[in-house]
Every structure is written in structure tokens, then in C-alpha cells.
Motif scaffolding. Structure first.
Motif, mmCIF file in Angstrom:
data_model
loop_
_atom_site.group_PDB
_atom_site.id
_atom_site.type_symbol
_atom_site.label_atom_id
_atom_site.label_comp_id
_atom_site.label_asym_id
_atom_site.label_seq_id
_atom_site.Cartn_x
_atom_site.Cartn_y
_atom_site.Cartn_z
ATOM 1 N N ASP A 176 0.839 -1.193 0.000
ATOM 2 C CA ASP A 176 0.000 0.000 0.000
ATOM 3 C C ASP A 176 0.878 1.250 0.000
ATOM 4 O OD1 ASP A 176 -1.741 2.090 0.447
ATOM 5 O OD2 ASP A 176 -2.746 1.154 2.157
ATOM 6 N N PRO A 177 0.802 2.058 -1.061
ATOM 7 C CA PRO A 177 1.655 3.251 -1.136
ATOM 8 C C PRO A 177 1.384 4.254 -0.018
ATOM 9 C CG PRO A 177 0.271 3.067 -3.103
ATOM 10 C CD PRO A 177 -0.019 1.885 -2.244
ATOM 11 N N ASP A 178 0.182 4.221 0.538
ATOM 12 C CA ASP A 178 -0.143 5.161 1.621
ATOM 13 C C ASP A 178 0.616 4.859 2.906
ATOM 14 O OD1 ASP A 178 -1.888 6.590 0.023
ATOM 15 O OD2 ASP A 178 -3.657 5.460 0.694
ATOM 16 N N THR A 179 1.097 3.634 3.080
ATOM 17 C CA THR A 179 1.774 3.279 4.338
ATOM 18 C C THR A 179 3.241 2.903 4.162
ATOM 19 O OG1 THR A 179 1.154 0.943 4.192
ATOM 20 C CG2 THR A 179 -0.409 2.436 5.299
ATOM 21 N N LEU A 180 3.724 2.813 2.936
ATOM 22 C CA LEU A 180 5.107 2.377 2.720
ATOM 23 C C LEU A 180 6.115 3.232 3.488
ATOM 24 C CD1 LEU A 180 5.172 1.498 -1.076
ATOM 25 C CD2 LEU A 180 5.523 -0.072 0.829
ATOM 26 N N ALA A 181 6.024 4.527 3.365
ATOM 27 C CA ALA A 181 7.017 5.402 3.997
ATOM 28 C C ALA A 181 6.998 5.299 5.518
ATOM 29 C CB ALA A 181 6.800 6.851 3.569
ATOM 30 N N GLN A 182 5.816 5.115 6.101
ATOM 31 C CA GLN A 182 5.735 5.003 7.568
ATOM 32 C C GLN A 182 6.307 3.681 8.068
ATOM 33 O OE1 GLN A 182 2.410 5.512 6.104
ATOM 34 N NE2 GLN A 182 2.477 7.735 6.212
ATOM 35 N N ARG A 183 6.219 2.629 7.261
ATOM 36 C CA ARG A 183 6.666 1.313 7.693
ATOM 37 C C ARG A 183 8.135 1.042 7.373
ATOM 38 N NH1 ARG A 183 4.646 -2.564 4.957
ATOM 39 N NH2 ARG A 183 3.636 -1.376 3.342
ATOM 40 N N ALA A 184 8.718 1.812 6.492
ATOM 41 C CA ALA A 184 10.096 1.565 6.062
ATOM 42 C C ALA A 184 11.085 1.926 7.166
ATOM 43 C CB ALA A 184 10.400 2.378 4.810
ATOM 44 N N HIS A 185 12.171 1.165 7.231
ATOM 45 C CA HIS A 185 13.246 1.452 8.192
ATOM 46 C C HIS A 185 14.077 2.646 7.746
ATOM 47 C CE1 HIS A 185 12.306 -2.181 10.350
ATOM 48 N NE2 HIS A 185 12.521 -2.918 9.283
ATOM 49 N N THR A 186 14.114 2.902 6.449
ATOM 50 C CA THR A 186 14.842 4.045 5.902
ATOM 51 C C THR A 186 13.832 5.017 5.308
ATOM 52 O OG1 THR A 186 15.126 2.944 3.766
ATOM 53 C CG2 THR A 186 16.894 2.668 5.396
ATOM 54 N N ASP A 187 14.308 6.181 4.934
ATOM 55 C CA ASP A 187 13.372 7.159 4.390
ATOM 56 C C ASP A 187 13.697 7.477 2.933
ATOM 57 O OD1 ASP A 187 14.867 10.023 6.105
ATOM 58 O OD2 ASP A 187 15.557 8.880 4.416
#
Length: 177
Positions: free
Chosen positions: A101-112
């Protein structure tokens, strides 16, 4: 760079520990499959976000005529997508659903996904060295947590660590060379 790295490593460590905090649950493998799937979905997110960053950096490096750097970023982008796919396939084998889900990828990733408007090659290399170091720290923690209770997932994570270490060395050589 060193200070922000410590903060990022602290964040990913806290997130990994929070996700894995309940410890192993009773079951055939000794691990709670839902927890394993959740942890692995964070790895998928990390790899997809990495793919986005590496792709952007490869395009930027081509624009400023640095083919050796753009080639390395292209290779790493391809590798990140292969990693994401392999981990997603492992999630499916565990009976889970890969979370793209693109809406949550950034929040779940260990890196930014942090790219400057007009980054210099050195800045891009440093950002990716930092991301690689964070991924190695997170993936090693996950590998330790999995232990012998899920050998297939552990071996997959070990292969991701090996790739990240190799990539980090290649970036380091470009930084010092």
C-alpha cells in the motif's frame, strides 16, 4: 551525517523491538506468524522505498554525467525490487499478505525517501550509505529475532544483509575514490 544516523538507528531499533516485543508465541515454528509477516512487511516497505530513492538518484546522476554512480544506483534499485519481491513471496508462503500500500510504505520503512531538490553526487552517496547502514542494523536485528525458529525467513534476511554490506562497500569506494 553521524548524528542523524544514530537517531535513525535508534528509531529503527525501537520500531523493530516494538514489533517483536511479545516474543515467540506457541506454534509449530515457535514464532507468531502474524508477527513475522508484520516484520517482513516492514522489510518490503524498506526495499520499495529504497527502490524509489535509488531510482531517483540514478536519474539525477545521469543528468549530471556520472555514469559510474548512476549505474551503481540502477543496480541497487533492481536489487531492492528483487528483495521486496522475495520477501513478499516469503510472506505469501507464511500465509500472509504482502503490504504494498503506497499510503503506508514510507511510515513502515526502516529508511526514508529523502532526496534534495538538487543533490550533489557526494550527498546522494552519503544518503545511500546511511540508508544501507540502517538497513543492515535492522535486518541483523530481525535475523537474530528469527533465530532457528524460522530458518527460511532468517536465511532470506541474511542474504539481504550480505547484499546491503556489499552495496555499502561499493558506495564507500565511490566516496573515498
Amino acid at each position: 551525517m553521524g548524528e542523524s544516523l544514530a537517531l535513525d538507528v535508534e528509531r529503527i531499533s525501537k520500531e523493530a523491538l516494538r514489533t517483536m516485543a511479545a516474543g515467540p508465541a506457541a506454534g509449530a515454528s515457535g514464532l507468531d506468524r502474524e508477527r513475522v509477516v508484520s516484520v517482513l512487511n516492514d522489510v518490503v516497505a524498506t526495499e520499495v522505498v529504497g527502490w524509489l530513492r535509488y531510482t531517483r538518484h540514478a536519474i539525477t546522476a545521469r543528468r549530471i554525467d556520472r555514469p559510474e554512480v548512476s549505474e551503481l544506483f540502477d543496480l541497487r534499485a533492481e536489487q531492492a525490487m528483487r528483495h521486496a519481491t522475495a520477501v513478499a513471496e516469503r510472506i505469501t508462503r507464511l500465509g500472509g499478505r504482502p503490504a504494498f500500500d503506497p499510503d503506508t510504505l514510507a511510515q513502515r520503512a526502516h529508511t526514508d525517501y529523502s532526496v534534495a531538490d538538487d543533490p550533489a553526487i557526494r550527498q546522494m552517496l552519503e544518503q545511500n550509505v546511511q540508508a544501507s547502514e540502517i538497513a543492515v542494523a535492522a535486518y541483523r536485528e530481525i535475523t537474530r529475532w528469527l533465530g532457528d525458529r524460522d530458518g527460511d525467513s532468517r536465511r532470506l534476511m541474511e542474504s539481504l544483509v550480505a547484499d546491503e554490506l556489499q552495496y555499502g562497500r561499493a558506495l564507500g569506494a565511490l566516496l573515498t575514490g
